[in-house]
Design a protein around this motif. Structure first.
Motif, short mmCIF file in Angstrom:
data_model
loop_
_atom_site.label_atom_id
_atom_site.label_comp_id
_atom_site.label_asym_id
_atom_site.label_seq_id
_atom_site.Cartn_x
_atom_site.Cartn_y
_atom_site.Cartn_z
N UNK A 42 57.69 31.67 90.77
CA UNK A 42 58.09 32.65 91.79
C UNK A 42 57.03 32.86 92.86
N UNK A 43 55.84 32.29 92.66
CA UNK A 43 54.78 32.40 93.67
C UNK A 43 53.67 33.37 93.36
N UNK A 44 53.72 34.00 92.18
CA UNK A 44 52.60 34.88 91.80
C UNK A 44 51.33 34.05 91.67
N UNK A 45 50.25 34.60 92.21
CA UNK A 45 48.95 33.94 92.07
C UNK A 45 47.89 34.91 91.55
N UNK A 46 48.33 36.09 91.09
CA UNK A 46 47.41 37.07 90.51
C UNK A 46 47.98 37.57 89.19
N UNK A 47 47.10 37.73 88.21
CA UNK A 47 47.50 38.13 86.86
C UNK A 47 46.54 39.21 86.38
N UNK A 48 47.11 40.32 85.92
CA UNK A 48 46.31 41.49 85.53
C UNK A 48 46.45 41.73 84.03
N UNK A 49 45.32 41.68 83.33
CA UNK A 49 45.31 41.93 81.89
C UNK A 49 44.19 42.91 81.57
N UNK A 50 43.92 43.12 80.30
CA UNK A 50 42.87 44.05 79.86
C UNK A 50 42.58 43.79 78.40
N UNK A 51 41.38 44.15 77.98
CA UNK A 51 41.03 43.97 76.57
C UNK A 51 41.99 44.73 75.67
N UNK A 52 42.39 45.95 76.09
CA UNK A 52 43.26 46.75 75.22
C UNK A 52 44.69 46.22 75.16
N UNK A 53 45.06 45.30 76.06
CA UNK A 53 46.39 44.71 75.99
C UNK A 53 46.49 43.68 74.85
N UNK A 54 45.35 43.21 74.41
CA UNK A 54 45.27 42.23 73.31
C UNK A 54 46.06 40.95 73.62
N UNK A 55 46.03 40.54 74.87
CA UNK A 55 46.72 39.29 75.22
C UNK A 55 45.87 38.39 76.12
N UNK A 56 44.58 38.71 76.26
CA UNK A 56 43.72 37.90 77.12
C UNK A 56 43.73 36.43 76.70
N UNK A 57 43.62 36.17 75.40
CA UNK A 57 43.56 34.79 74.92
C UNK A 57 44.87 34.05 75.23
N UNK A 58 46.00 34.73 75.04
CA UNK A 58 47.30 34.09 75.29
C UNK A 58 47.52 33.83 76.77
N UNK A 59 47.08 34.75 77.61
CA UNK A 59 47.21 34.54 79.05
C UNK A 59 46.30 33.41 79.51
N UNK A 60 45.09 33.38 79.00
CA UNK A 60 44.18 32.29 79.34
C UNK A 60 44.74 30.94 78.94
#
Length: 288
Positions: A42-60
């Protein structure tokens, strides 16, 4: 960094996309892959996560897998993460290193202190100011080393921002807070504009409550747009970057279609008139 579409110029000289994907509550490698894939399409080029979301590894992991598929490189995306409140103060360095490790990155484009308080301490605890000051000094070190290209804060009030601006070596690039028609944050926005800090919105839909607001629905019907698109566009027309989140690929795509229409002055005024100071998320006002 290549063209990321409409963006805002930060005080670091870097451009941050006006629309990023919020990833709160996005869990599981399969769902994360699907949503990140839909967002890149869809054209997104920014992704916002956080340590407390517990999904940094999966997003990476999703980004490492998907960027080549979309003909993109690491430099084409803007990644934000945030320090956990449990790592505020003396644990800040470990928290910063953990986010870099979890995401699998050499650098993070924007790293924020997530909350002005410290997990496990009362909001009135006098050690809160000292802890966030120590955290900020740590973020400044990572910024100097090039590991964080920009640094900022989230959920800070006017009082917290004034305190930080008086003592910091590096002026925060971004303040990310709850922002929508019922919470216009006028004083905070004015302070950010005066200080050269980018004011960024989260929870633009009021945790979904505003999607059924009669005024929002009336404006959406008149524009032929979804209530979510109207709420996001309301922020963008005030030069406020947004972070819509959804686990549904179709909604992810819809929420990116924000630059081919404009709200009229009267519609903007009707939406802005909803401001009543109502918060749907965390309330940091009691944190000393």
């Amino acid at each position: 960094m290549t063209d990321q579409g409409p963006s805002v110029l930060l005080n670091t000289g870097a451009h941050m996309p006006l629309v990023g994907l919020g990833t709160y509550r996005l869990q599981g490698p399969e769902d994360t892959y699907q949503v990140v894939d839909a967002a890149l399409t869809a054209g997104y080029r920014a992704f916002d996560t956080a340590a407390v979301y517990r999904n940094e590894a999966e997003i990476g992991q999703a980004l490492r897998s998907l960027l080549p598929k979309h003909g993109l490189s690491r430099a084409d995306v803007f990644i934000t993460s945030k320090l956990s409140p449990k790592d505020q103060g003396t644990k800040a360095r470990d928290g910063c290193l953990r986010s870099l490790e979890q995401l699998g990155l050499d650098y993070i484009d924007l790293f924020l202190i997530h909350w002005p308080g410290t997990q496990g301490r009362d909001v009135r605890d006098k050690r809160n100011p000292e802890n966030r000051s120590q955290s900020w000094a740590t973020l400044e070190d990572f910024h100097k080393e090039g590991k964080f290209k920009a640094i900022g804060v989230s959920n800070y009030t006017v009082k917290h921002m004034q305190e930080l601006l008086k003592s910091c070596r590096v002026v925060p690039a971004v303040l990310q807070v709850e922002f929508h028609p019922r919470l216009a944050q006028k004083e905070l926005r004015a302070l950010c504009e005066e200080s050269g800090v980018c004011f960024q919105a989260y929870s633009s839909l009021g945790t979904g409550v505003l999607l059924t607001d009669p005024v929002v629905q009336a404006v959406a019907q008149r524009c032929g747009r979804t209530p979510a698109q109207v709420l996001l566009r309301w922020a963008l027309q005030q030069n406020v970057p947004v972070l819509p989140k959804s686990a549904q690929p179709m909604r992810v795509q819809q929420n990116s279609c924000l630059f081919d229409f404009e709200l009229s002055e009267s519609d903007m005024a009707r939406l802005s008139a909803l401001d009543c100071g109502e918060k749907f998320c965390w309330d940091p006002s009691l944190v000393v």
